[in-house]
Design a protein around this motif. Structure first.
Motif, mmCIF file in Angstrom:
data_model
loop_
_atom_site.group_PDB
_atom_site.id
_atom_site.type_symbol
_atom_site.label_atom_id
_atom_site.label_comp_id
_atom_site.label_asym_id
_atom_site.label_seq_id
_atom_site.Cartn_x
_atom_site.Cartn_y
_atom_site.Cartn_z
ATOM 1 N N LYS A 111 63.795 61.077 71.062
ATOM 2 C CA LYS A 111 64.867 60.064 71.015
ATOM 3 C C LYS A 111 64.842 59.263 69.721
ATOM 4 N N PRO A 112 63.704 58.723 69.298
ATOM 5 C CA PRO A 112 63.726 57.998 68.017
ATOM 6 C C PRO A 112 64.159 58.873 66.848
ATOM 7 N N HIS A 113 63.737 60.146 66.861
ATOM 8 C CA HIS A 113 64.100 61.023 65.748
ATOM 9 C C HIS A 113 65.603 61.296 65.740
ATOM 10 N N ALA A 114 66.183 61.508 66.917
ATOM 11 C CA ALA A 114 67.629 61.730 66.987
ATOM 12 C C ALA A 114 68.387 60.498 66.495
ATOM 13 N N CYS A 115 67.956 59.309 66.917
ATOM 14 C CA CYS A 115 68.625 58.077 66.487
ATOM 15 C C CYS A 115 68.470 57.861 64.985
ATOM 16 N N TRP A 116 67.315 58.185 64.438
ATOM 17 C CA TRP A 116 67.084 58.020 62.999
ATOM 18 C C TRP A 116 67.968 58.973 62.197
ATOM 19 N N GLN A 117 68.119 60.206 62.676
ATOM 20 C CA GLN A 117 69.018 61.131 61.996
ATOM 21 C C GLN A 117 70.445 60.590 61.984
ATOM 22 N N LEU A 118 70.872 60.049 63.104
ATOM 23 C CA LEU A 118 72.215 59.490 63.185
ATOM 24 C C LEU A 118 72.389 58.320 62.227
ATOM 25 N N ALA A 119 71.420 57.400 62.227
ATOM 26 C CA ALA A 119 71.540 56.199 61.403
ATOM 27 C C ALA A 119 71.559 56.534 59.915
ATOM 28 N N THR A 120 70.766 57.511 59.520
ATOM 29 C CA THR A 120 70.678 57.836 58.097
ATOM 30 C C THR A 120 71.832 58.701 57.618
ATOM 31 N N ARG A 121 72.551 59.297 58.550
ATOM 32 C CA ARG A 121 73.662 60.163 58.154
ATOM 33 C C ARG A 121 75.028 59.562 58.498
ATOM 34 N N ALA A 122 75.030 58.355 59.015
ATOM 35 C CA ALA A 122 76.294 57.666 59.293
ATOM 36 C C ALA A 122 76.934 57.208 57.988
ATOM 37 N N ASP A 123 78.223 56.921 58.048
ATOM 38 C CA ASP A 123 78.982 56.448 56.884
ATOM 39 C C ASP A 123 78.253 55.273 56.222
ATOM 40 N N PRO A 124 77.890 55.378 54.952
ATOM 41 C CA PRO A 124 77.176 54.279 54.286
ATOM 42 C C PRO A 124 77.949 52.969 54.290
ATOM 43 N N ALA A 125 79.252 53.034 54.455
ATOM 44 C CA ALA A 125 80.049 51.807 54.438
ATOM 45 C C ALA A 125 79.925 51.016 55.736
ATOM 46 N N ALA A 126 79.457 51.640 56.806
ATOM 47 C CA ALA A 126 79.376 50.965 58.109
ATOM 48 C C ALA A 126 78.341 49.846 58.050
ATOM 49 N N THR A 127 78.755 48.641 58.410
ATOM 50 C CA THR A 127 77.846 47.490 58.393
ATOM 51 C C THR A 127 77.269 47.179 59.766
ATOM 52 N N ALA A 128 77.804 47.806 60.808
ATOM 53 C CA ALA A 128 77.270 47.653 62.163
ATOM 54 C C ALA A 128 77.070 49.034 62.764
ATOM 55 N N LEU A 129 75.938 49.204 63.443
ATOM 56 C CA LEU A 129 75.605 50.459 64.106
ATOM 57 C C LEU A 129 75.562 50.223 65.611
ATOM 58 N N VAL A 130 76.215 51.096 66.358
ATOM 59 C CA VAL A 130 76.251 50.985 67.816
ATOM 60 C C VAL A 130 75.674 52.269 68.396
ATOM 61 N N PHE A 131 74.505 52.168 69.013
ATOM 62 C CA PHE A 131 73.885 53.318 69.660
ATOM 63 C C PHE A 131 74.304 53.351 71.130
ATOM 64 N N VAL A 132 74.755 54.512 71.581
ATOM 65 C CA VAL A 132 75.217 54.679 72.959
ATOM 66 C C VAL A 132 74.599 55.953 73.524
ATOM 67 N N ASP A 133 74.156 55.899 74.779
ATOM 68 C CA ASP A 133 73.650 57.086 75.453
ATOM 69 C C ASP A 133 74.785 57.824 76.155
ATOM 70 N N ALA A 134 74.559 59.096 76.452
ATOM 71 C CA ALA A 134 75.598 59.938 77.041
ATOM 72 C C ALA A 134 75.993 59.514 78.448
ATOM 73 N N ASP A 135 75.126 58.775 79.141
ATOM 74 C CA ASP A 135 75.448 58.357 80.510
ATOM 75 C C ASP A 135 76.159 57.015 80.557
ATOM 76 N N VAL A 136 76.576 56.504 79.402
ATOM 77 C CA VAL A 136 77.266 55.216 79.328
ATOM 78 C C VAL A 136 78.760 55.448 79.123
#
Length: 374
Positions: A111-136
């Motif tokens: 889980k931490p590795h998946a979230c880290w991949q997402l955070a580092t590959r998200a649009d650099p312009a994004a100033t807020a990050l919202v993590f959501v699980d699939a069951d939400v």
């Protein structure tokens, strides 16, 4: 009798603390937020979620009030066709990017590795990050409301706790304990103001972060080997000198965490050991909970005919414990009747799950989604 009075006073104090938290200190994001004028990236890690991800994705695509919204989905080595489901739901929506994850390297949990991949590959312009699980499943205004509350709280991390959907008897016994534990034992206002990393809580189902603060805290790379990566991330944020906040997210999101008892049992077993740390601490906490919330109704029944005054004191202690569960449910959109009456049984089940967690960890048999977690 003296011991029983002491238990009664302790339960009364804890229930009073629950009321103060719920009535005064629990943040409640608006359900009618203004439009958010900053770029926001919603990050969705998926591993074998083909049967559950569709409602989550549709809710993300229906978000309102965030003109500069981007959604990044990571297929983390799924074997059930999760990526195909994602493609079918999102179509050619330009807001969505689907990534293929790589296996976690040594020292990382999934889980931490998946979230880290997402955070580092998200649009650099994004100033807020919202993590959501699939069951939400988010309400249409959820992202806008959560980001607005993050900024209003002047926090780096905001955890808007979703309304937990309960369907089975096991759900109803165990799941409400999540909100009850932090509303009863965690001083919310002190948690926001204090810089102590030990005074932290968060729920990874729905997390909102200021990107600059997330990066300064080391992001998920700082919690690479932590099974409770959400709580540990909150602590990392505090260690970086930033603020965290909890909120009632019951109007923003719903979450059905587990489909059946085996999933629930294994889900809690994989992480309860990490919640308590040393087995001695776990034994002390569970014993105290059993004394406070399970012993009173047993005493009330045992001495009802021989010591009516003692029985009455024990009954009042039991009802005060039930009142704490009622307050929690009403504050977080949960179900309270008649579930709160079974609170002593809930505590017993929690104790058993904790024992099972330590037992399986000692034998290195804890796994989740096909990966070892300890």
């Amino acid at each position: 009798m003296t011991v029983l009075f002491a238990l009664l006073l302790a339960v009364a104090a804890l229930t009073g603390h629950t009321w103060v938290n719920a009535a005064r200190w629990l943040r409640r994001p608006t359900d009618r937020p203004d439009d958010v004028d900053e770029p926001v990236a919603v990050l969705l890690p998926l591993r074998d979620e083909a049967t559950r991800v569709t409602p989550c994705l549709r809710a993300l695509l229906a978000q309102r009030g965030v003109p500069a919204l981007r959604i990044v989905v990571l297929d983390d080595g799924s074997t059930d066709g999760t990526a195909d489901v994602v493609r079918a739901v999102v179509g050619d929506d330009p807001r969505v990017t689907l990534l293929s994850g790589v296996a976690p390297p040594p020292g990382w949990l999934g889980k931490p590795h998946a979230c880290w991949q997402l955070a580092t590959r998200a649009d650099p312009a994004a100033t807020a990050l919202v993590f959501v699980d699939a069951d939400v499943v988010l309400a249409p205004h959820a992202v806008a409301a959560a980001v607005t509350e993050l900024r209003a709280a002047r926090a780096t991390l905001l955890s808007p706790y979703p309304r937990i959907v309960v369907a089975t008897a096991a759900d109803r016994l165990v799941q409400p304990l999540l909100q009850w534990l932090w509303l009863t034992f965690l001083p919310l206002r002190a948690m926001e103001r204090s810089r102590r990393p030990s005074l932290a809580a968060a729920g990874g189902q729905f997390l909102v972060l200021d990107r600059a603060g997330y990066t300064a805290a080391g992001g998920h790379a700082s919690v690479a080997d932590k099974i409770l990566e959400d709580v540990e991330l909150a602590r990392a944020v505090k260690r970086a000198g930033r603020r965290i906040a909890l909120a009632d997210g019951s109007r923003l999101a719903t979450c059905r965490m587990y489909d059946d008892w085996p999933q629930l049992r294994d889900g809690y077993s994989k992480s309860l050991w990490a919640s308590f740390g040393h087995p001695g601490a776990a034994a002390a906490v569970v014993t105290l909970l059993l004394l406070l919330y399970t012993a009173p109704p047993l005493v009330a029944l045992a001495v009802a005919s021989t010591a009516p005054r003692m029985s009455m004191v024990a009954l009042i202690a039991y009802l005060l414990g039930v009142a704490g569960r009622v307050l929690t449910a009403r504050a977080t959109g949960g179900r309270w009747w008649p579930d709160a009456l079974a609170h002593p049984v809930s505590v017993v089940v929690l104790g058993w799950l904790t024992l099972r967690s330590y037992h399986l960890r000692k034998r290195r048999r804890l796994t989740w989604r096909g990966r070892p977690v300890s």
